[in-house]
Design an enzyme around this catalytic site. Structure first.
Site, short mmCIF file in Angstrom:
data_model
loop_
_atom_site.label_atom_id
_atom_site.label_comp_id
_atom_site.label_asym_id
_atom_site.label_seq_id
_atom_site.Cartn_x
_atom_site.Cartn_y
_atom_site.Cartn_z
CG HIS A 1 4.90 1.37 0.18
ND1 HIS A 1 4.33 0.29 -0.44
CD2 HIS A 1 4.41 1.38 1.44
CE1 HIS A 1 3.53 -0.33 0.40
NE2 HIS A 1 3.55 0.31 1.55
NE ARG B 1 -4.86 -6.17 4.16
CZ ARG B 1 -4.38 -5.26 5.00
NH1 ARG B 1 -4.23 -4.01 4.60
NH2 ARG B 1 -4.05 -5.59 6.24
#
Ligand code: PAF
Length: 284
Positions: A37, A190
């Site tokens: 990100h 995740r």
């Protein structure tokens, strides 16, 4: 860095940026930020006058309630990371703010075409309508000049491009390369859900894909598909959900390498209860 919780504050903020002639880059995320990100954010900061990052775990794109319940969240850590990157504002709304119970039903019939029907589209019913819904909403609110998405979700980028085209939205979609851990595992929020043993074997996904690129020089598409699937399924706790070798533009499976100048392998693997996705380029 401004933290914005409501749609009306966001609209005011965007109006202010527009009045000052500042180009806006948007980085949509579901939080639990990692270096992948941050690479999107850095690129957005370098290419736009102002950057807005959204942090919103969008319930309408989760077809599995357990996945939504266990999705990692750490807003305070996310804010700290973003504050260091020169982000102008973070939009972190509640679910009720985005989908008010007394508001109109959000649009859920986007024309996304074939790219939304294959692979993730077939395995996760409703997922891409949910993604289109939230990304379209963010585009309407922020009116960004550019929006940044990670190539780990290779199919998602194709679906978002398709939504942008069918909704006639004026925005440049900027795909950003996958970021990997030192051992090759594609960074994903995740990954935090993997047990130690699962985390130890998870890098095999990228290793199997990377080795298959070398093998693809003298093996057929079907041989490569089978080799990768068999290698990963032989590992304890791993099960391949699908591995498709596709035309990188249409996302249709190919039978022969010569069928397309742009060939990508897209994989989804269950590692215990954690669903990991990755992809690799064979020809471009
Ligand atoms: O890729 C994601 O994190 C999400 O699908 C997105 C694009 C932020 C929409 O919720």
């Amino acid at each position: 860095m401004k933290i914005i919780r409501t749609v009306s504050e966001l609209l005011d903020h965007v109006a202010h940026l527009e009045q000052n002639g500042r180009s806006v880059g948007l980085v949509p995320t579901m939080g639990a930020l990692h270096a992948g990100h941050i690479s999107l954010v850095k690129r957005a900061v370098s290419e736009n006058d102002a950057v807005i990052v959204s942090l919103f775990v969008n319930p309408t794109q989760f077809n599995n309630p357990d996945d939504l319940r266990t999705y990692p969240r750490d807003e305070e850590a996310d804010f700290r990371l973003l504050a260091e990157e020169g982000v102008d504002a973070v939009f972190a709304p509640s679910v009720a703010e985005i989908y008010p119970a007394d508001g109109p039903a959000p649009k859920s019939d986007f024309k996304l075409g074939r790219v939304a029907e294959v692979m993730e589209g077939a395995k996760r019913p409703g997922h891409f309508q949910g993604v289109a819904q939230i990304v379209n909403r963010l585009f309407q609110l922020v009116r960004p000049k550019r929006a940044y998405f990670g190539e780990k979700d290779f199919q998602q980028i194709a679906v978002i491009r398709s939504m942008v085209e069918s909704e006639h939205i004026d925005v440049e979609i900027i795909p950003c390369p996958i970021k990997r851990a030192a051992d090759g595992l594609a960074l994903s929020s995740r990954n935090a859900l993997l047990t130690e043993a699962q985390r130890a074997v998870a890098p095999e996904i990228h290793r199997a894909l990377a080795d298959s690129v070398e093998l693809s020089k003298d093996h057929s598409v079907e041989e490569i598909r089978k080799t990768v699937i068999d290698r990963l399924n032989a590992i304890d706790e791993m099960e391949v959900e699908y591995f498709e070798i596709v035309d990188g533009r249409t996302l249709e499976a190919i039978d022969r390498w010569e069928e397309s100048p742009f060939v990508v392998g897209c994989i989804t693997v269950w590692c215990g209860k954690v669903r990991l996705i990755d992809n690799i380029c064979y020809r471009s």
